[in-house]
Design an enzyme around this catalytic site. Sequence first.
Site, short mmCIF file in Angstrom:
data_model
loop_
_atom_site.label_atom_id
_atom_site.label_comp_id
_atom_site.label_asym_id
_atom_site.label_seq_id
_atom_site.Cartn_x
_atom_site.Cartn_y
_atom_site.Cartn_z
N GLU A 240 -0.22 47.64 -6.30
CA GLU A 240 -0.42 46.54 -7.26
C GLU A 240 0.57 46.63 -8.41
O GLU A 240 0.53 45.86 -9.35
CB GLU A 240 -1.86 46.56 -7.79
CG GLU A 240 -2.31 47.91 -8.27
CD GLU A 240 -3.81 48.05 -8.47
OE1 GLU A 240 -4.44 47.06 -8.83
OE2 GLU A 240 -4.34 49.15 -8.25
N HIS B 32 -14.88 5.01 -2.90
CA HIS B 32 -14.05 6.11 -3.43
C HIS B 32 -14.87 7.39 -3.59
O HIS B 32 -14.48 8.47 -3.15
CB HIS B 32 -13.45 5.70 -4.79
CG HIS B 32 -12.68 6.79 -5.46
ND1 HIS B 32 -13.26 7.67 -6.35
CD2 HIS B 32 -11.39 7.19 -5.33
CE1 HIS B 32 -12.35 8.55 -6.74
NE2 HIS B 32 -11.21 8.27 -6.16
N ARG C 133 -12.59 51.93 -3.84
CA ARG C 133 -11.55 52.12 -4.86
C ARG C 133 -12.13 52.96 -5.99
O ARG C 133 -13.21 52.65 -6.51
CB ARG C 133 -11.09 50.76 -5.41
CG ARG C 133 -10.05 50.90 -6.49
CD ARG C 133 -9.58 49.57 -7.01
NE ARG C 133 -10.58 48.94 -7.88
CZ ARG C 133 -10.43 47.72 -8.42
NH1 ARG C 133 -9.36 47.00 -8.13
NH2 ARG C 133 -11.35 47.22 -9.20
N ARG D 29 0.84 -1.21 0.00
CA ARG D 29 0.00 0.00 0.00
C ARG D 29 0.87 1.25 0.00
O ARG D 29 1.95 1.25 0.57
CB ARG D 29 -0.87 0.06 1.26
CG ARG D 29 -1.96 -0.96 1.37
CD ARG D 29 -2.75 -0.69 2.65
NE ARG D 29 -3.98 -1.47 2.74
CZ ARG D 29 -4.06 -2.69 3.28
NH1 ARG D 29 -2.96 -3.26 3.77
NH2 ARG D 29 -5.21 -3.33 3.32
N THR E 195 -3.33 41.93 -4.89
CA THR E 195 -2.36 40.89 -5.30
C THR E 195 -2.72 40.25 -6.63
O THR E 195 -1.89 39.56 -7.21
CB THR E 195 -2.23 39.80 -4.21
OG1 THR E 195 -3.54 39.39 -3.83
CG2 THR E 195 -1.47 40.32 -3.01
N ASN E 196 -3.94 40.46 -7.15
CA ASN E 196 -4.23 39.91 -8.49
C ASN E 196 -3.35 40.62 -9.52
O ASN E 196 -2.62 39.99 -10.28
CB ASN E 196 -5.70 40.11 -8.87
CG ASN E 196 -6.65 39.53 -7.83
OD1 ASN E 196 -6.21 38.84 -6.91
ND2 ASN E 196 -7.92 39.80 -7.95
N ASP E 197 -3.39 41.98 -9.51
CA ASP E 197 -2.56 42.72 -10.45
C ASP E 197 -1.08 42.64 -10.10
O ASP E 197 -0.23 42.55 -10.97
CB ASP E 197 -2.99 44.20 -10.50
CG ASP E 197 -3.96 44.44 -11.66
OD1 ASP E 197 -4.17 43.49 -12.44
OD2 ASP E 197 -4.50 45.56 -11.79
N CYS F 159 -6.53 42.78 -0.63
CA CYS F 159 -7.89 42.57 -1.11
C CYS F 159 -7.93 41.80 -2.43
O CYS F 159 -8.95 41.74 -3.09
CB CYS F 159 -8.61 43.90 -1.25
SG CYS F 159 -7.76 45.03 -2.37
#
Length: 877
Positions: free
Chosen positions: A746, A455, A617, A93, A768-770, A832
Amino acid sequence: MANKWVYLFTEGDASMRNLLGGKGANLAEMTNIGLPVPQGFTITTEACTQYYEDGREINEEIQAQINEYIGKMEEITGKKFGDHENPLLVSVRSGARASMPGMMDTILNLGLNEEVVNVIAEKSGNARWAWDCYRRFIQMYSDVVMEVGKKYFETLIDEMKEKKGVKLDVELDADDLKELANQFKAEYKDKIGADFPDDPKEQLMGAIKAVFRSWDNPRANVYRRDNDIPYSWGTAVNVQSMAFGNMGDDCGTGVAFTRDPATGEKGLFGEFLTNAQGEDVVAGVRTPMHINEMADKFPEAFKQFNEVCKTLENHYRDMQDMEFTVEHGKLYMLQTRNGKRTAQAALKIACDLVDEGMRTPEEAVAMIDPRNLDTLLHPQFDAEALKKAEPLAKALAASPGAACGKIVFTAEDAKEWAARGEKVVLVRLETSPEDIEGMKAAQGILTVRGGMTSHAAVVARGMGTCCVSGCSDIAMDEENKKFVLAGKEFHEGDALSIDGSTGKIYDGIIPTVDATIAGEFGRIMGWADQYRRLKVRTNADTPADARKARELGAEGIGLCRTEHMFFEGNRIDAFREMICSETIEEREAALEKILPEQQGDFEKLYEALEGNPVCIRFLDPPLHEFVPTTEEDIKKLADAQGKSVETIKNIIASLHEFNPMMGHRGCRLAVTYPEIAKMQTKAVIRAAINVQKAHPDWTVEPEIMIPLVGDIKELKYVKNFVVETADAEIAAAGIELKYQVGTMIEIPRAALTADDIAKEAEFFCFGTNDLTQMTYGFSRDDAGKFLNAYYDAKIFENDPFAKLDQVGVGKLMKMAIELGKPVRPELHVGICGEHGGDPSSVEFCHKIGLDYVSCSPFRVPIARLAAAQAAIKNPRK
């Protein structure tokens, strides 16, 4: 000393999880505390890593140690591989340090060949059992080690049962099984081009390699990416002497939990099959009986098993998931682990363990996987609609939640349909590990076979996906993508609703309602709030989102995207007039129309937040995103402005940008058109004044966030307009009102010059996206096209847009804080981007000293719990 690659169960313990894997460490621990464990050895996770370093080969040093330990195992058991007197048979296993369902199927009865089968048949006086073991071994070895599909063997078994006129595998006799074993070997030779291996040592090396190889299969990689499990960990291999549950009616095998994994209720929950081997229960080939029936069949073993359950739960201080075998009435424990459970059960178990004095509230908070809370915040069926609905059938309630959608029959189709935005329910005979991506894409899963520990059930519970299993009333025709249930034929694309909390199945779509936080959820959240240091805000653009987030515990708005408000009603018309204006006067006239609308929105947001901070914003996206595209809309705009269609088309064409992500957007718009920033400032401040007057006991203090700043001069330029406008509005109202002007960090340059930026910015919020896009130079809209190649090549282990890149982007964040705080000690800092609701990213934000994280409303409880766990794990000085 040479490296030690192999450990006997007697040489390890629970603390060695990283080296021995979860299964190996627990087998060693159970051996230490005197439980009946069939003995064996564990090959370490380091050996797995070495196997990959050696180009997917097991080197001579490791092979030599494995052979040495086979010798030790032969001494312990008094049996020998391939012996004609007392042959040794083993199971193989996998076991990584984090439990990973379906990474690698078990191989049982390894060590068999024609001669050994005849020996054990004669010695036991049970030829049926001996040949049953052999046909199972050939089937498993072919499937798992040599990757010949299961289905070829299943077909041969079905043909044999039909020929004999029987329904169950157990009704086949020794001669049938012997014939099957020979058919299986012929099938193996046909597919592989070589004879099935007879030498037990060759079989064992093949099986060990297969376990190592399974660490890198596609489903393992998908599961690891979803669960933050590093590739470098590797998996261990456990080789254990066999205990046989298939030697007759005084034998059996089972899987049990010390508490109900769906509800968390205390008490034995599990399933048992007589005269069977382990994979029969897990694969759901036969529908098992309830664990309590074991009391009648094997009273002695059952009594002992109950004692073992108590011992294990007290020892691990958590709900255990155990596999066991009874051989001629004698109990053997094959494994134990902390059981996978639904989010509901996790909360109940954690609270119960505190009430039973087994855990502290702090430990209870640390026990719960924040990602699982997601499921509790998901819709349930509307109670009224449910009363009126007639269930077609009832099966096992394997994983809670409500799911409705169109029927699909394969994991591929589930993925494809979901990618098109369709909601689907995946209906299968039974699921297997390769279905994992389709299971993820589906709203819910319905299987014909399998129990509560199959499963489908285990994986669905882990993912928080609704699942109903073992609906044997379904007459399935997978080939032709249809099934019959309750006299009705269902085809691909038909609508179906399933209730994973009751196991009921309904025709058509039943409406769903949102979930609420109460009971144990409330208790755990209360504890979490005591321990966390990070505040949790929400990203919300509408009053409805803001109210939902408040209900879920948000302490403010970390990001209100004002551009999302321009699409309401006929506002977009005024906004388009503003974009296509050629003079300041035209632009101001259009903005005048938008002003009262924006002000009204902000008032509702402040009301929803009841005096908690609201961060707004200013306009961020490039203007071309708002321009009309249809002839009809272009004509409407031309008429409104008294311009020709041609003129409007020229203005639209002039707004086209080659790379809008880096183009004319964010604060650059406010530099070009200060009147936009002035209008938005008026709306923000006037709304705040009105709400402050209406609620004198609240402190309404808006935070104005200027996006996409990369240079202090640009921030200063826009901030001046904002401050001038705001101060004039406040003076005119004759009221005291505080407000803050800050920026979104950003652009990497803003992080690098944060000491400068902090002279003007009263707060930082990391977008943090940009920041991730700009730091990597990836466009997040296009990265999906090549990221899979990066995962396959092991360049990336996960999507940097889903899980914060702590090494690069994280270093910029840390630098911005360290540069900004000395310049402005009262500077408050948040995040954000989407990462604000990802638990591992939240932990990082805690470590680098952020004040708050902000995330979408439904992720607020996840962030609250993750922030508490981060504080418990890394206490701030």
